[in-house]
Write a protein that holds these residues in place. Structure first.
Motif, short mmCIF file in Angstrom:
data_model
loop_
_atom_site.label_atom_id
_atom_site.label_comp_id
_atom_site.label_asym_id
_atom_site.label_seq_id
_atom_site.Cartn_x
_atom_site.Cartn_y
_atom_site.Cartn_z
N PHE A 1 2.23 -28.70 -95.98
CA PHE A 1 3.18 -29.66 -95.40
C PHE A 1 2.68 -30.06 -94.02
O PHE A 1 2.22 -29.21 -93.26
CB PHE A 1 4.57 -29.04 -95.22
CG PHE A 1 5.39 -28.96 -96.47
CD1 PHE A 1 6.18 -27.85 -96.72
CD2 PHE A 1 5.39 -29.98 -97.40
CE1 PHE A 1 6.96 -27.77 -97.87
CE2 PHE A 1 6.15 -29.90 -98.56
CZ PHE A 1 6.93 -28.78 -98.79
N LEU A 2 2.81 -31.33 -93.70
CA LEU A 2 2.49 -31.77 -92.34
C LEU A 2 3.73 -31.62 -91.47
O LEU A 2 4.82 -32.07 -91.85
CB LEU A 2 2.04 -33.24 -92.36
CG LEU A 2 1.52 -33.74 -91.01
CD1 LEU A 2 0.11 -33.22 -90.78
CD2 LEU A 2 1.53 -35.26 -90.97
N VAL A 3 3.56 -30.98 -90.31
CA VAL A 3 4.70 -30.76 -89.42
C VAL A 3 4.29 -31.12 -88.00
O VAL A 3 3.09 -31.27 -87.71
CB VAL A 3 5.16 -29.28 -89.44
CG1 VAL A 3 5.73 -28.92 -90.80
CG2 VAL A 3 4.03 -28.33 -89.08
N ILE A 4 5.28 -31.27 -87.17
CA ILE A 4 5.03 -31.43 -85.73
C ILE A 4 5.10 -30.04 -85.13
O ILE A 4 6.11 -29.34 -85.27
CB ILE A 4 6.09 -32.35 -85.09
CG1 ILE A 4 5.96 -33.75 -85.64
CG2 ILE A 4 5.93 -32.37 -83.57
CD1 ILE A 4 7.05 -34.69 -85.19
N HIS A 5 4.04 -29.63 -84.48
CA HIS A 5 3.98 -28.28 -83.94
C HIS A 5 4.53 -28.24 -82.53
O HIS A 5 4.12 -29.02 -81.67
CB HIS A 5 2.54 -27.77 -83.96
CG HIS A 5 2.44 -26.33 -83.62
ND1 HIS A 5 1.86 -25.87 -82.47
CD2 HIS A 5 2.88 -25.23 -84.27
CE1 HIS A 5 1.94 -24.55 -82.43
NE2 HIS A 5 2.54 -24.14 -83.52
N ARG B 1 11.77 -35.55 -92.37
CA ARG B 1 12.53 -34.31 -92.21
C ARG B 1 13.92 -34.35 -92.83
O ARG B 1 14.48 -33.32 -93.16
CB ARG B 1 12.66 -33.97 -90.71
CG ARG B 1 13.45 -35.00 -89.93
CD ARG B 1 13.61 -34.62 -88.48
NE ARG B 1 12.35 -34.60 -87.77
CZ ARG B 1 12.23 -34.29 -86.48
NH1 ARG B 1 13.27 -33.95 -85.78
NH2 ARG B 1 11.06 -34.29 -85.89
N LEU B 2 14.47 -35.56 -92.97
CA LEU B 2 15.85 -35.64 -93.48
C LEU B 2 15.93 -35.89 -94.98
O LEU B 2 17.01 -36.12 -95.51
CB LEU B 2 16.60 -36.76 -92.73
CG LEU B 2 16.78 -36.49 -91.23
CD1 LEU B 2 17.49 -37.67 -90.56
CD2 LEU B 2 17.58 -35.22 -90.98
N LEU B 3 14.80 -35.85 -95.65
CA LEU B 3 14.84 -36.03 -97.10
C LEU B 3 15.48 -34.81 -97.75
O LEU B 3 15.27 -33.68 -97.32
CB LEU B 3 13.41 -36.15 -97.65
CG LEU B 3 12.75 -37.52 -97.58
CD1 LEU B 3 11.33 -37.41 -98.08
CD2 LEU B 3 13.52 -38.54 -98.40
N PRO C 1 8.14 -36.18 -89.41
CA PRO C 1 7.91 -34.85 -89.98
C PRO C 1 8.83 -33.83 -89.32
O PRO C 1 9.24 -34.00 -88.19
CB PRO C 1 6.44 -34.56 -89.66
CG PRO C 1 5.84 -35.87 -89.31
CD PRO C 1 6.94 -36.68 -88.73
N PRO C 2 9.12 -32.75 -90.05
CA PRO C 2 9.95 -31.71 -89.44
C PRO C 2 9.13 -30.96 -88.38
O PRO C 2 7.91 -31.03 -88.34
CB PRO C 2 10.29 -30.79 -90.62
CG PRO C 2 9.22 -31.04 -91.61
CD PRO C 2 8.76 -32.45 -91.42
N SER D 1 7.88 -27.50 -86.51
CA SER D 1 7.58 -26.12 -86.82
C SER D 1 7.12 -25.40 -85.56
O SER D 1 6.37 -25.95 -84.76
CB SER D 1 6.48 -26.04 -87.88
OG SER D 1 6.03 -24.71 -88.02
N ALA E 1 6.43 -35.45 -95.40
CA ALA E 1 7.73 -35.95 -95.81
C ALA E 1 8.64 -36.06 -94.61
O ALA E 1 8.54 -35.28 -93.65
CB ALA E 1 8.34 -35.02 -96.86
#
Lengths: 163, 156
Positions: B150-154, B126-128, B55-56, B58, B124
């Motif tokens: 969106f699910l992200v890494i915090h 992160r590189l999509l 995940p991207p 944030s 999704a």
């Protein structure tokens, strides 16, 4: 014959030698605690970012008769970030090798939000080839600039051509 | 001449058992313990991220803790709905249509049964490219989802 008797001359002094602490109970505690804590540890913090799609997003792409209300839009492309409101280009920022001046971008967004009274809603219109990571980063900057409602949309590469 | 050590009654000293120095080990254990207590989470992880999705990141302070809702996972190879594969990324990229039919059917079925509301979580890689994520969002919206996350890494 002389008999030598060896006796202690005085009581042992605690200051003479080092005091030895029995660390076995402490080690026992560590052996139990540490595997338990390793199993419960969270090393990656997950979070969610909420966003919206423009109203009637799916219908909008099929029926273009309705015109949406203009909102501040951040157009994200490979080479630039553009701040638009309706059909007016307010500002832009260049992107080189995937990098741009984040602080400037947040400052511009904040000044537009406050100076023009654009409310708390922003639309991020990204081109298809932009990586998802960049879109999330722009969402973060918009959130940092004070926008509480973030929408995602599609950015057209050639506006004259339409969707 | 051989030297001999005389102690006590004059006998040779017995070699003592090897005693490891535990002080440094205790230091390491203490630091490890403090770090693990800091990382301790009673809640655990409610969301499982598939291994092939990164995940991207944030840094937003408005990012919230995840909760359990229907999830669409998009890796670089597959599109999954609630951990079952519904399509491949290659297939959806090769088509011009914005709608991913298998995903649409699954979401509609779940909403029709009352097992899902309007909320949907998209995780999704992160590189999509954005156009893949766009198709997923379009499909979810078409199936009746209105509340997107969106699910992200915090971090931070």
């Amino acid at each position: 014959m002389k008999i030598h008797r060896y006796t202690r001359s005085s009581a042992p002094d605690a200051l003479d030698g080092e005091m030895e602490i029995d660390v076995t109970p402490i080690m026992n505690m560590f052996v139990i605690l540490i595997p338990f804590l390793v199993s419960m540890a969270v090393f990656t913090h997950l979070a969610i970012i909420r966003f919206s799609l423009p109203s009637n997003a799916s219908a909008q792409l099929e029926d273009l008769s309705g015109k949406p209300t203009p909102k501040l839009t951040v157009v994200v492309s490979q080479k630039y970030l553009a701040l638009t409101h309706g059909e007016t280009l307010l500002d832009s920022l260049s992107v080189a090798d995937g990098r741009f001046q984040e602080a400037d971008f947040v400052k511009k967004l904040t000044s537009l939000r406050i100076g023009r009274g654009l409310g708390e809603e922003v639309i991020i219109a990204s081109h298809d080839t932009v990586v998802f990571e960049r879109v999330v980063a722009v969402m973060d900057y918009c959130s940092e600039a004070g926008f509480t409602k973030i929408g995602l949309s599609e950015g057209t590469v050639d506006p004259a051509k339409g969707i | 001449m051989r030297n001999k050590t005389f102690t006590g009654a004059g006998s040779l000293s017995r070699s003592e058992a090897f005693r490891p120095q535990l002080t440094s080990l205790i230091d390491v254990m203490t630091i490890l313990l403090v770090f693990l207590i800091k990382s301790f989470s009673a809640e655990g992880s409610l969301i499982t991220v598939p291994r092939d999705i990164a995940p991207p990141v944030s840094v937003s302070s408005r990012a919230k803790p995840p909760h359990v809702i229907p999830t669409v996972s998009v890796s670089r190879e597959h599109v999954l709905f609630n951990d079952s594969i519904v399509a491949t990324v290659r297939d959806i990229d090769s088509k011009d249509s914005l709608s991913i039919e298998p995903l649409f059917e699954r979401i509609r079925a779940m909403r029709g049964d009352g097992r899902a509301g309007e909320a949907i979580l998209i995780q999704a890689d992160r590189l999509l490219p954005f156009h893949t994520v766009k198709k997923v969002m379009y499909t979810c919206n078409k199936a009746g989802c209105r509340d997107f996350s969106f699910l992200v890494i915090h971090e931070g």
